[in-house]
Design a protein around this motif. Sequence first.
Motif, PDB file in Angstrom:
ATOM      1  N   ILE A   1      39.550  58.668  45.324  1.00 47.03           N
ATOM      2  CA  ILE A   1      39.426  58.152  43.964  1.00 47.03           C
ATOM      3  C   ILE A   1      40.241  56.875  43.833  1.00 47.03           C
ATOM      4  O   ILE A   1      41.438  56.854  44.154  1.00 47.03           O
ATOM      5  N   LEU A   2      39.577  55.808  43.387  1.00 43.69           N
ATOM      6  CA  LEU A   2      40.238  54.569  42.990  1.00 43.69           C
ATOM      7  C   LEU A   2      39.879  54.294  41.533  1.00 43.69           C
ATOM      8  O   LEU A   2      38.904  54.828  41.019  1.00 43.69           O
ATOM      9  N   SER A   3      40.651  53.461  40.880  1.00 41.31           N
ATOM     10  CA  SER A   3      40.329  53.063  39.509  1.00 41.31           C
ATOM     11  C   SER A   3      39.617  51.725  39.551  1.00 41.31           C
ATOM     12  O   SER A   3      40.131  50.755  40.122  1.00 41.31           O
ATOM     13  N   ARG A   4      38.442  51.669  38.942  1.00 45.01           N
ATOM     14  CA  ARG A   4      37.688  50.407  38.958  1.00 45.01           C
ATOM     15  C   ARG A   4      38.080  49.531  37.782  1.00 45.01           C
ATOM     16  O   ARG A   4      38.547  49.990  36.739  1.00 45.01           O
ATOM     17  N   GLY A   5      37.865  48.223  37.968  1.00 47.29           N
ATOM     18  CA  GLY A   5      38.345  47.242  36.999  1.00 47.29           C
ATOM     19  C   GLY A   5      37.832  47.428  35.601  1.00 47.29           C
ATOM     20  O   GLY A   5      38.528  47.127  34.624  1.00 47.29           O
ATOM     21  N   LYS A   6      36.611  47.932  35.473  1.00 44.71           N
ATOM     22  CA  LYS A   6      36.049  48.099  34.142  1.00 44.71           C
ATOM     23  C   LYS A   6      36.864  49.072  33.310  1.00 44.71           C
ATOM     24  O   LYS A   6      36.896  48.981  32.081  1.00 44.71           O
ATOM     25  N   SER A   7      37.522  50.023  33.958  1.00 39.93           N
ATOM     26  CA  SER A   7      38.362  50.974  33.237  1.00 39.93           C
ATOM     27  C   SER A   7      39.545  50.290  32.568  1.00 39.93           C
ATOM     28  O   SER A   7      40.164  50.854  31.670  1.00 39.93           O
ATOM     29  N   TYR A   8      39.882  49.084  33.021  1.00 42.23           N
ATOM     30  CA  TYR A   8      40.988  48.327  32.456  1.00 42.23           C
ATOM     31  C   TYR A   8      40.494  47.153  31.611  1.00 42.23           C
ATOM     32  O   TYR A   8      41.260  46.256  31.286  1.00 42.23           O
ATOM     33  N   LEU A   9      39.195  47.167  31.284  1.00 41.20           N
ATOM     34  CA  LEU A   9      38.551  46.118  30.504  1.00 41.20           C
ATOM     35  C   LEU A   9      38.648  44.755  31.187  1.00 41.20           C
ATOM     36  O   LEU A   9      38.723  43.720  30.531  1.00 41.20           O
ATOM     37  N   CYS A  10      38.694  44.767  32.520  1.00 42.43           N
ATOM     38  CA  CYS A  10      38.653  43.512  33.253  1.00 42.43           C
ATOM     39  C   CYS A  10      37.288  42.864  33.022  1.00 42.43           C
ATOM     40  O   CYS A  10      36.254  43.535  33.122  1.00 42.43           O
ATOM     41  N   LYS A  11      37.259  41.584  32.720  1.00 45.47           N
ATOM     42  CA  LYS A  11      35.985  40.935  32.393  1.00 45.47           C
ATOM     43  C   LYS A  11      35.191  40.580  33.639  1.00 45.47           C
ATOM     44  O   LYS A  11      34.009  40.249  33.541  1.00 45.47           O
ATOM     45  N   GLU A  12      35.823  40.664  34.818  1.00 50.39           N
ATOM     46  CA  GLU A  12      35.150  40.319  36.063  1.00 50.39           C
ATOM     47  C   GLU A  12      34.897  41.578  36.882  1.00 50.39           C
ATOM     48  O   GLU A  12      35.828  42.343  37.138  1.00 50.39           O
ATOM     49  N   PRO A  13      33.674  41.814  37.324  1.00 53.44           N
ATOM     50  CA  PRO A  13      33.412  42.978  38.183  1.00 53.44           C
ATOM     51  C   PRO A  13      34.012  42.789  39.571  1.00 53.44           C
ATOM     52  O   PRO A  13      34.213  41.665  40.036  1.00 53.44           O
ATOM     53  N   GLY A  14      34.301  43.911  40.221  1.00 53.12           N
ATOM     54  CA  GLY A  14      34.741  43.857  41.613  1.00 53.12           C
ATOM     55  C   GLY A  14      36.211  44.138  41.838  1.00 53.12           C
ATOM     56  O   GLY A  14      36.645  44.255  42.984  1.00 53.12           O
ATOM     57  N   TRP A  15      36.995  44.268  40.755  1.00 48.83           N
ATOM     58  CA  TRP A  15      38.420  44.545  40.916  1.00 48.83           C
ATOM     59  C   TRP A  15      38.674  46.053  40.848  1.00 48.83           C
ATOM     60  O   TRP A  15      38.059  46.762  40.069  1.00 48.83           O
TER      61      TRP A  15
END
Length: 560
Positions: free
Chosen positions: A507-521
């Motif tokens: 399990i990793l946390s994807r960027g969208k969970s942190y409201l990152c505006k750029e995909p892929g983090w």
Amino acid sequence: MSDASDTFPTPGGQLGGQGLRTQSVHTQLMEAMLHLKQTIEEHLRQQTQRCGQQELALEEQGHSQAAPEQEALLSQLMCQVVSLLQSGAPGLPSSPLDSGGDISAEQQVPDQAVHQLSDLEAAFVTCCLSNRGIDISTLSSSSLQDFRAYLEDKYHKHRNPLGFINLGISENKLCIDLMMERLSRKDMNYIEESLLQYSDLRGQPFLRKEVARFLTYYCKTPSQLEPENVVVLNGCCAVFSALSMVLCDPGEAFLTPTPFYGGFVLTSSLYSKVELIPAHLDSEVMDGKTPPFQLTVGKLEQALLEAQLKGKKVRGLLLINPQNPLGDVYSPDSLKEYLEFAKRYNLHVIIDEIYMLSVFDESTTFHSVLSIKSLPDPDRTHMIWGTSKDFGISGFRFGVLYTHNKEVASAVSSFGYLHSLSGITQYKLCRLLQDREWIDKVYLPTNRSRLRTSHRYVTNKLQALKIPFLKRGSGLYVWISLKKYLNPCTFEEELLLHRRFLDNKLILSRGKSYLCKEPGWFRLNFAERHLQLAMRRFCQTLEEQKQSQVEKLLEDALRE
């Protein structure tokens, strides 16, 4: 939970406003439908197995136990899909699934259009819940599903070697041996009558007194802090939720730089219905000087202006220092700039400093907001801290508010009626915080050394894989870019990569969970004891992703 929400996706329409709807409804709907598809397939598989059983009695018994759970989950998932459609889809005939793009605020469905879905909603939603209950249930089920899977199938070297390893939740597991030894000493085993009874809603006086001393020492405050300004609740998210309630009316907002800790999204929506308006930070270096994801007053000014133009009433600024998930530590000058910005616009400032003792880079110095001699607006400055990260005891559920504003402290303390800690837990915490010699000479040096070692191991692996990451010296995590493994680089592909990690029990946390505006983090937690095995699974997943991309390219070429 202080950190289960680190993996929180944030379904649109559950958060009371459009500030957080910068996420793609397409992606949210896709995630819900993928989960629905998997559940239906599992349900059909179980039904097929039952049909093949030879003993009718066992068949009937299995059906009676499993079928209701599956059917209830199917109903809940359909409810989630309906809620997503209500929250942001610009009319069902022209679904965003056709365009694949994000939905802007101007495209949201007006209230009149939402009511057209009431018959569809009624077909799937139980009458037991209110609309608010449906929203909460939907948000909880979607945001916690990975964590629940992890709890049911945890990795254990002997008992469950194929179980999940969780690099998504921010828990410090590197010094559990030290904490277990310290918490097992005789001085921790004390019970008296007062500890078994109701206590001050602000927290036990002996604990608040010790917290004031502790923060005075470790935050390097210019003067002794006052116990009367301390409020103790069961976790930092509980403290933030209480602050949201007493500082904002429903529909009002806090400004916060993104990416940021996603647990605050759930926390701000459960009770207070407060909106979190993002000030997006950029990964690209524009002027050759500004570091990636750098927070500037200019970005705060821009986000505030845009919110005001939309008629939003912004009541405060939410900051995390050291920052989660980026790992940045704000300098004293930067802190003062943010505080002065807030004062200009009469904004409260809430600063979460839960990682303040988890700065492991010897060249990096942490400066608490409480260390500033002359705060621009002390009555509107509020600091949060807890022991979940720095001491690795998230199960203690301990969060602290320190504010110079006694009116705010009094209002927040009312939430102790619902969110207080047991007296015995408060006693143990007091004894732990009192043991300054053990903390300074044993725990903190060992913890920082182990954090450095784990961080070095992970970053060396990332460098070998040529994976970009933010090199920071604080926190329990690394912010990494897996954009090169996404083709195309979209939030949909980010979700699919996230699910590929899950397939490999990681399990990793994807960027969208942190409201990152750029995909892929993604955020990768390195404060994990089974790090070598976890990184092998990490590398295996990326190899599978690359192979999948090659196969896709070959298929596309053959079709052409």
